[in-house]
Design a protein around this motif. Sequence first.
Motif, short mmCIF file in Angstrom:
data_model
loop_
_atom_site.label_atom_id
_atom_site.label_comp_id
_atom_site.label_asym_id
_atom_site.label_seq_id
_atom_site.Cartn_x
_atom_site.Cartn_y
_atom_site.Cartn_z
N LEU A 1 0.83 -1.21 0.00
CA LEU A 1 0.00 0.00 0.00
C LEU A 1 0.87 1.26 0.00
CD1 LEU A 1 -2.78 -1.09 2.52
CD2 LEU A 1 -3.04 -0.73 0.06
N LEU A 2 1.98 1.20 0.71
CA LEU A 2 2.91 2.33 0.74
C LEU A 2 3.45 2.60 -0.66
CD1 LEU A 2 4.77 4.40 2.13
CD2 LEU A 2 6.32 2.51 2.65
N VAL A 3 3.90 1.55 -1.34
CA VAL A 3 4.44 1.70 -2.69
C VAL A 3 3.35 2.19 -3.64
CG1 VAL A 3 5.45 0.47 -4.65
CG2 VAL A 3 6.22 -0.03 -2.32
N ASN A 4 2.12 1.71 -3.43
CA ASN A 4 0.98 2.15 -4.23
C ASN A 4 0.80 3.66 -4.19
OD1 ASN A 4 -2.17 2.87 -3.36
ND2 ASN A 4 -2.03 1.87 -5.34
N VAL A 5 0.84 4.22 -2.98
CA VAL A 5 0.61 5.66 -2.85
C VAL A 5 1.83 6.45 -3.28
CG1 VAL A 5 -0.10 7.49 -1.29
CG2 VAL A 5 -1.03 5.20 -0.99
N VAL A 6 3.03 5.94 -3.02
CA VAL A 6 4.24 6.61 -3.53
C VAL A 6 4.18 6.70 -5.05
CG1 VAL A 6 6.74 6.41 -3.80
CG2 VAL A 6 5.70 6.01 -1.57
N ALA A 7 3.76 5.60 -5.69
CA ALA A 7 3.60 5.62 -7.14
C ALA A 7 2.56 6.66 -7.54
CB ALA A 7 3.19 4.23 -7.65
N GLY A 8 1.50 6.79 -6.73
CA GLY A 8 0.48 7.80 -7.01
C GLY A 8 1.02 9.21 -6.89
N VAL A 9 1.88 9.45 -5.91
CA VAL A 9 2.49 10.77 -5.76
C VAL A 9 3.37 11.09 -6.97
CG1 VAL A 9 4.10 12.15 -4.39
CG2 VAL A 9 2.42 10.70 -3.24
N VAL B 1 3.84 13.88 -12.43
CA VAL B 1 4.25 13.76 -13.83
C VAL B 1 3.06 13.76 -14.79
CG1 VAL B 1 5.43 12.29 -15.52
CG2 VAL B 1 6.35 12.52 -13.19
N VAL B 2 2.08 12.89 -14.49
CA VAL B 2 0.99 12.66 -15.43
C VAL B 2 0.14 13.90 -15.70
CG1 VAL B 2 -1.12 11.32 -15.84
CG2 VAL B 2 0.93 10.18 -14.93
N PRO B 3 -0.32 14.65 -14.66
CA PRO B 3 -1.17 15.81 -14.95
C PRO B 3 -0.52 16.85 -15.84
CG PRO B 3 -1.34 15.21 -12.65
CD PRO B 3 -0.21 14.41 -13.21
N ILE C 1 -1.19 -3.35 -7.75
CA ILE C 1 -1.59 -2.24 -6.89
C ILE C 1 -0.69 -1.03 -7.10
CG2 ILE C 1 -1.89 -1.53 -4.47
CD1 ILE C 1 -2.78 -4.36 -3.83
N THR C 2 0.59 -1.25 -7.40
CA THR C 2 1.49 -0.13 -7.68
C THR C 2 1.06 0.61 -8.96
OG1 THR C 2 3.37 -1.21 -6.61
CG2 THR C 2 3.87 0.55 -8.18
N LEU C 3 0.75 -0.14 -10.01
CA LEU C 3 0.33 0.50 -11.25
C LEU C 3 -1.03 1.17 -11.12
CD1 LEU C 3 1.59 -2.12 -13.87
CD2 LEU C 3 2.57 0.12 -13.33
N ILE C 4 -1.91 0.61 -10.29
CA ILE C 4 -3.18 1.28 -10.01
C ILE C 4 -2.91 2.66 -9.39
CG2 ILE C 4 -5.19 1.28 -8.46
CD1 ILE C 4 -5.40 -1.73 -8.92
N GLY C 5 -2.01 2.71 -8.44
CA GLY C 5 -1.68 3.99 -7.80
C GLY C 5 -1.12 4.99 -8.79
N PHE C 6 -0.23 4.54 -9.67
CA PHE C 6 0.41 5.46 -10.63
C PHE C 6 -0.59 6.05 -11.60
CE2 PHE C 6 2.67 6.42 -14.59
CZ PHE C 6 3.67 7.26 -14.11
N LEU C 7 -1.60 5.27 -12.00
CA LEU C 7 -2.54 5.74 -13.02
C LEU C 7 -3.83 6.31 -12.45
CD1 LEU C 7 -2.20 2.91 -15.70
CD2 LEU C 7 -1.35 5.25 -15.86
N LEU D 1 -4.51 7.57 -9.10
CA LEU D 1 -4.46 8.72 -8.20
C LEU D 1 -4.27 10.06 -8.93
CD1 LEU D 1 -2.54 7.41 -5.05
CD2 LEU D 1 -4.98 7.44 -5.54
N PRO D 2 -3.53 10.13 -10.05
CA PRO D 2 -3.44 11.42 -10.74
C PRO D 2 -4.77 11.95 -11.27
CG PRO D 2 -1.66 9.98 -11.43
CD PRO D 2 -2.59 9.15 -10.60
N ALA D 3 -5.78 11.10 -11.34
CA ALA D 3 -7.09 11.58 -11.79
C ALA D 3 -7.65 12.64 -10.86
CB ALA D 3 -8.07 10.40 -11.90
N LEU D 4 -7.32 12.56 -9.56
CA LEU D 4 -7.87 13.51 -8.59
C LEU D 4 -7.41 14.94 -8.85
CD1 LEU D 4 -9.55 14.20 -6.12
CD2 LEU D 4 -7.64 13.46 -4.69
N PRO D 5 -6.09 15.23 -8.93
CA PRO D 5 -5.71 16.63 -9.21
C PRO D 5 -6.21 17.12 -10.56
CG PRO D 5 -3.79 15.17 -9.30
CD PRO D 5 -4.90 14.39 -8.68
N ILE D 6 -6.35 16.22 -11.53
CA ILE D 6 -6.87 16.64 -12.83
C ILE D 6 -8.32 17.09 -12.70
CG2 ILE D 6 -7.54 15.78 -15.11
CD1 ILE D 6 -4.99 14.05 -15.03
N VAL D 7 -9.13 16.30 -12.00
CA VAL D 7 -10.54 16.66 -11.81
C VAL D 7 -10.67 17.95 -11.02
CG1 VAL D 7 -12.68 15.97 -10.66
CG2 VAL D 7 -11.44 14.32 -12.07
#
Length: 393
Positions: free
Chosen positions: A251-259, A264-266, A306-312, A314-320
């Motif tokens: 879960l930690l790696v998941n959210v780090v990937a999201g950060v 980067v993504v947005p 779960i890591t790739l889920i976080g990376f793709l 979580l960036p949806a939130l700042p975009i929205v």
Amino acid sequence: MVEVKLRSRWGAIAAFAVVGAATQLVWLNFAGVTTVAAERYDVSESAIGWLAQVFPLLYVVLAIPAGLILDKWFRSGLIFGAVLTALGALLRLVGDDYGWLLAGQILASVAQPFVLNAVTGITGRYLAEKDRPTGIAAGTASIFAGMVIAFALSAILPKSNDLPTMLWLTAIFSVIAAAWLIVALRTPGEHKPLHHRPDRNALKIAWSDPLIRRLCVLAIFPFGVFVAMTTFSQALLEPAGVSAGTASTILLVNVVAGVVGSAVVPVLVVRHHAEAALLVASLSFTALACAALALWPGQAMAFIAITLIGFLLLPALPIVLELVERRTGEAEGTAAGLIWMSGNLGGLLVATLVGLLVNHPKPAFLVMAAVALIAVPGAQALRRPIATLNTPN
């Protein structure tokens, strides 16, 4: 007459970021140690899950009132949320039993809408217009950072005897965050006119916008999957031989990937006007990843999926939220509240359903896959209204 150029006040954004992190830390303290906490406090895993689920439950109830208060009394409302978060964290220290934990969680969950709804409001008041997208990204990243801290603490302190230490560290962090914000907001922001006051029709203004309504409906699905995943993944992965400490690390790696993804993504998405494409891709991959966890559970698959889920995802939130900030002005707190309310409603519904299936991992992961997949056509349908928003007047 010489025009006065107002400077951005990043200190206020930094203080807000720490408070935002505190809300998530309190929310997810037990997500990585669900089984251990259930044994220590002699309750079921579902009962421990409710320590997290009470947050989306009360968010659904309080999102709009909190948004309206922030639109009218921004500083007071935000400081109220910060102080209440700290008090909730402190209340959990009164007694070493489930009742005090639940009482503290309820108090902190009341505070959360007053903090998270303020992401767009604080950037509008304390940052120059050119800095606001960066400010929204930073404020959103702080939410993910709080999740990182929560999962890191669970990984470092995974045993039953470690839980009091985890609660003390969380309380200290929350108190320091509230104190910092009070100091940082001692003077009002200068980037909105002092006479700016939303009228009593703020809710009507926000809800009458068709794009905001569509974003609200869409938010139900990815939020739902993410809340369910963070709340119950440890319990769902345990039958596959994944320990509590390993689950917390995942879960930690998941959210780090999201950060990292949010940093980067947005930038790339906004530059190429690909907001809808990102939403479609993230939801589609999330569905595939959840299906993979259902069919081939295990430590390696959990890390990858779960890591790739976080990376793709979580960036949806700042975009929205950036779309909301561009779309609404005088009712941005209420509009953000609508987005958060919808997302937390999804979190409540999906996490409750997954909680009922906590002893049946395969169906639980398939439910999350289905929820993500259902939202793909809705994300695809956003291409035209978002393109209209991106077109200069």
